[in-house]
Enzyme design. Structure first.
Site, short mmCIF file in Angstrom:
data_model
loop_
_atom_site.label_atom_id
_atom_site.label_comp_id
_atom_site.label_asym_id
_atom_site.label_seq_id
_atom_site.Cartn_x
_atom_site.Cartn_y
_atom_site.Cartn_z
N CYS A 154 0.84 -1.21 0.00
CA CYS A 154 0.00 0.00 0.00
C CYS A 154 0.86 1.25 0.00
O CYS A 154 1.71 1.42 0.88
CB CYS A 154 -0.90 -0.02 1.24
SG CYS A 154 -1.74 1.55 1.50
N CYS A 182 0.46 3.33 3.38
CA CYS A 182 0.87 2.87 4.70
C CYS A 182 2.20 3.52 5.13
O CYS A 182 3.04 3.86 4.29
CB CYS A 182 0.99 1.34 4.72
SG CYS A 182 -0.59 0.51 5.03
N HIS A 219 -4.31 0.60 8.05
CA HIS A 219 -4.77 0.32 6.70
C HIS A 219 -6.22 -0.17 6.65
O HIS A 219 -6.88 -0.09 5.61
CB HIS A 219 -3.83 -0.75 6.09
CG HIS A 219 -4.13 -1.10 4.67
ND1 HIS A 219 -3.73 -0.32 3.61
CD2 HIS A 219 -4.80 -2.16 4.12
CE1 HIS A 219 -4.12 -0.88 2.46
NE2 HIS A 219 -4.77 -1.99 2.75
N SER A 257 -9.26 4.31 -5.29
CA SER A 257 -8.17 3.55 -5.88
C SER A 257 -7.31 2.84 -4.85
O SER A 257 -6.38 2.13 -5.21
CB SER A 257 -7.33 4.47 -6.76
OG SER A 257 -6.98 5.63 -6.05
N HIS A 281 -6.86 1.81 1.78
CA HIS A 281 -6.39 2.49 2.99
C HIS A 281 -7.27 3.74 3.19
O HIS A 281 -7.29 4.63 2.32
CB HIS A 281 -4.92 2.91 2.83
CG HIS A 281 -4.28 3.35 4.11
ND1 HIS A 281 -3.14 2.79 4.61
CD2 HIS A 281 -4.64 4.29 5.01
CE1 HIS A 281 -2.81 3.37 5.75
NE2 HIS A 281 -3.72 4.30 6.01
#
Ligand code: G1P
Ligand code: G1P
Lengths: 358, 358
Positions: B52, B55, B119, B165, B168
Site C-alpha cells: 500500500c 501505509c 490500513h 483507488s 487504505h
C-alpha cells in the site's frame, strides 16, 4: 488551432449548452490505476435467448407475450418511472412560502424500443437499413407524443457496466408533461444565445468546428460527430445536423438515411477503440413541444436537434472513468483533452473489428 | 406531514441549493433487477499492507518514503488534477466573440489525507477521538489555504465500487483559484435567498426539517443529518449545523467534538444498512474565501457549512443505482422516496454490525 486549444496544464472549459465547466487535467493521463477493474462477461450472445423478456415470443413480467416481431418493436415499460395521471389527488397543497419544499406531480409515458428481433445485434453490427428502421421508429414516437407531452426523451443504456438491465439491444422513450432539468437548461441557454445573436447556438458551433477540424470524429454531407470542446466523459460525442433542424420528426428521408450512416460509423469506431462492445448512454435532445406556459414562438429557431453519447470507459474495456468525489461535489474533471480523444476515435477504422481478418 | 410529502405516484422535487429537480418514482421500488451485480471483494484488510502506497514507511510512486506516522497524515497528491502555475504561458488569447470556446487556466493544489496509519480502519470503526483528529486536520488545511485559494474542496471516495483507488482509508483536498461549477451554483442560490429573506437558506431548511422530523437520520445538540427532501442518491445524507456556521475553521472545539460523534453515528448506520463497508463519496461545502472579483460582504451570512454523502448503493451491498440514460440526459430519478430512505437509516443500530454478538 485557436490559442485556447494549446492548453497543456490544468485548465477549465465552459459548456455553453449546460452552463457548467469541465476541469481538464492533461497531466493526469498517465496516472497509474489500481482501483476497480470491471469484469466484462465474455459470453457470446445468441440471436435468441429463451430467458430474455425482450425476445420475440417470450413472456414479460406483466404476463404479456411478445409477438413474433421483426425489426424494431415498441412496447409499454412494465416498470415505468413516469405514468399517466392515476386519479389519486396529488395536489401539493399551498406552496411553502420560502419554497424549500417544492414538489409537483409528474405525468408521462415510458416505452421500450427493441432494436430488432435479434438478441445479439447491436447498432454497430447492423446494416444501415436496420438503423434507418430505428430512426423511423423514433420519429413515429415523436409524432405520436407531439400533442400530449412536452418532452420526448429517447435514450439507450448500453452495456451491463453502464446500468443496462438486458443485453438484448434496446432503447427507451420517457415522455413527460414537463421539461426535465437538463433540457430546461439547454432550452434557456439556446434561447438566450438566439435572442442575442439571431442564429442557433449549436449551428454556429458546428460551423466553427467544421473549420477547426481537430475535434471531429466523422462527418458526412448532412451530419457532424465530434468530441465537444467542453466534453465531460473521456470519449463523449455530440452529433448535430449541418443545417438548421429543430426536431427529429422534421428530418427529410435523405437526412434520416445519412444519420443512419453516421450512427453506424460512430458505433463501429467506438467498438474498435478498445475492441469491445462499447458501453454508453446515448440520447437525443430537441425543441420541446408547445405548451401555453413554457414556450416562445422562436423556440424552434433557437434549437438544434442533437444527440449525446456519454460512454463510461477511460483506458480499456475494463477501466472506466468514475464520476465521484470532486465530480459529484465540485466540477466534472477529465484526464485527457477532447482533442486527444477525438484523434483516437478518428484513427479507429470504419470496419468493425470482428469483421477484420487480422 | 405536509401535503407535499404524501405523493405516492411519480412526482418531482426541487433542490433549492442546486436548482435541479429530482424525479421520484415510488412505484418503481419493487422493480426486479437483472442488470449488473457488483463483485464485492470479501478480503479482510490488515492494519498494515506492504504493497500500500499510503501505509507508513512505504515508498510512493514519486519515490518519497512515507514517515512512520500515527493518526492523520497529509501529503502532496502525486497525480494532482490541479497544480500551481508552471510558468508556461497559458493565455487563452482573445475570447471568441460568441463565447463558444471559452477556456481558462485553472491553478490549485491537491493533497491526500490518510485518516490514520491503520490500513483497515474506516471512519465507522474509529473511536470518536480519532474522527476528531481528522476534523482537526481538515480545519488546518482550510486555514492554510485561506489566503491562497478561493475554494478548498474536501472529499472522500470510499469503496472500490465508488472509484476509490486504494482501500487504505483516506480523503483528498483539491484547492482551487476559482469557484468550481457546483459550488458557484450553491453560492448564487444561497446569496439570492439571503438577499430576499435575510436568513440563510440552509438554516431555514434545517429548522423546518427538525420540526417535520420524517427525513431525519440522526441529530445531536449541534448537528443534524437527514435525507434531503430533494435527494438524488437513494441514501443521500446532508449534514448541517443547527446554528449559523459559514466555515469549518470557525467551529468551536465543542462543535468539532459533536461533529465527530455525528459522523460516527452516520457511518455506523450506513455500514449496518446492508451489512457491508458502505461505499460513498462524501465532501464539504462552505463559504468561498474572499477574492476581489467574486465576493460580497454578506457571503458568509448567506452560507451554511454543510456536508454531503452521496452513496451509490440501492438495494443491497451488490446492487447500485446507475445514474445513466435519463439521469445523464434529462433529470435525476430515484425509485423510493427520501422519507422511506430516512426511515430505513433511522432504524439501523448505532452499534457497528461487526461488534454485535448476534
Ligand atoms: O483521485 P483518485 O482517487 O485517483 O481518483 C478518484 O477520484 C477522483 C476525484 O473525484 C476522480 O477524478 C477519479 O475518477 C476517481 O477514480
Ligand atoms: O430502465 P432500466 O433499464 O431498468 O434502468 C436503467 O435506466 C434507467 C433510466 O436511465 C435508470 O434509472 C436505472 O438506474 C438504470 O439501471
Amino acid at each position: 488551432m485557436s490559442p485556447a486549444e494549446t492548453f497543456s496544464a490544468p485548465h477549465r472549459r465552459f459548456n455553453p449548452l449546460s452552463g457548467a465547466w469541465t476541469l481538464v487535467s492533461p497531466n493526469r493521463a498517465k496516472r497509474p490505476w489500481s482501483g476497480q477493474v470491471e469484469d466484462i462477461p465474455k459470453e457470446v450472445q445468441h440471436s435468441y435467448d429463451a430467458n430474455c423478456y425482450l425476445c420475440a415470443g417470450n413472456t414479460r413480467v406483466s404476463g404479456t407475450v411478445n409477438p413474433d416481431y421483426k425489426g424494431p418493436y415498441v412496447f409499454e415499460n412494465d416498470h415505468a418511472a413516469l405514468t399517466a395521471p392515476n386519479g389519486i389527488s396529488q395536489s401539493s397543497g399551498p406552496a411553502d412560502p420560502k419554497d424549500l419544499f417544492r414538489g409537483e406531480v409528474a405525468n408521462g409515458h415510458c416505452q421500450v424500443i427493441c432494436y430488432s428481433e435479434d438478441h445479439s445485434l447491436t447498432m454497430a453490427e447492423m446494416e444501415e437499413e436496420q438503423i434507418q428502421q430505428i430512426i423511423t421508429t423514433w420519429i413515429k414516437l415523436h409524432r405520436g407524443y407531439e400533442d400530449s407531452f412536452q418532452v420526448v426523451q429517447l435514450f439507450e443504456n448500453k452495456g451491463a457496466i453502464n446500468g443496462c438491465s438486458n443485453p438484448h439491444p434496446h432503447g427507451q422513450v420517457w415522455a413527460s408533461d414537463h421539461i426535465p432539468t437538463d433540457i430546461q437548461v439547454e432550452h434557456m441557454n439556446q434561447r438566450a444565445y438566439f435572442s442575442k445573436n439571431e442564429t442557433p447556438l449549436l449551428l454556429d458551433y458546428v460551423h466553427q468546428e467544421l473549420s477547426k477540424q481537430d475535434r471531429l470524429v466523422c462527418v458526412n454531407k448532412d451530419w457532424i460527430a465530434l468530441v465537444p470542446y467542453w466534453a465531460s466523459w473521456p470519449f463523449e460525442i455530440l452529433i448535430a445536423p449541418r443545417t438548421h433542424q429543430a426536431k427529429m420528426q422534421h428530418l427529410s428521408p435523405k437526412m434520416q438515411r445519412t444519420l443512419a450512416a453516421l450512427l453506424k460509423r460512430i458505433t463501429v469506431k467506438y467498438d474498435n477503440l478498445f475492441k469491445t462492445s462499447f458501453p454508453y448512454s446515448m440520447g437525443w435532445h430537441q425543441a420541446p413541444n408547445k405548451s401555453t406556459s413554457n414556450s416562445a414562438p422562436s423556440d424552434e429557431d433557437a434549437w438544434l436537434l442533437h444527440g449525446h453519447f456519454y460512454p463510461p470507459l477511460l483506458r480499456s474495456s475494463t477501466i472506466k472513468k468514475f464520476m465521484v468525489g470532486y465530480e459529484l461535489l465540485a466540477e466534472v474533471q477529465r484526464d485527457m483533452t477532447p482533442e486527444q480523444a477525438a484523434e483516437m476515435l478518428r484513427s479507429c477504422s470504419d470496419i468493425h473489428y470482428t469483421q477484420c481478418s487480422s
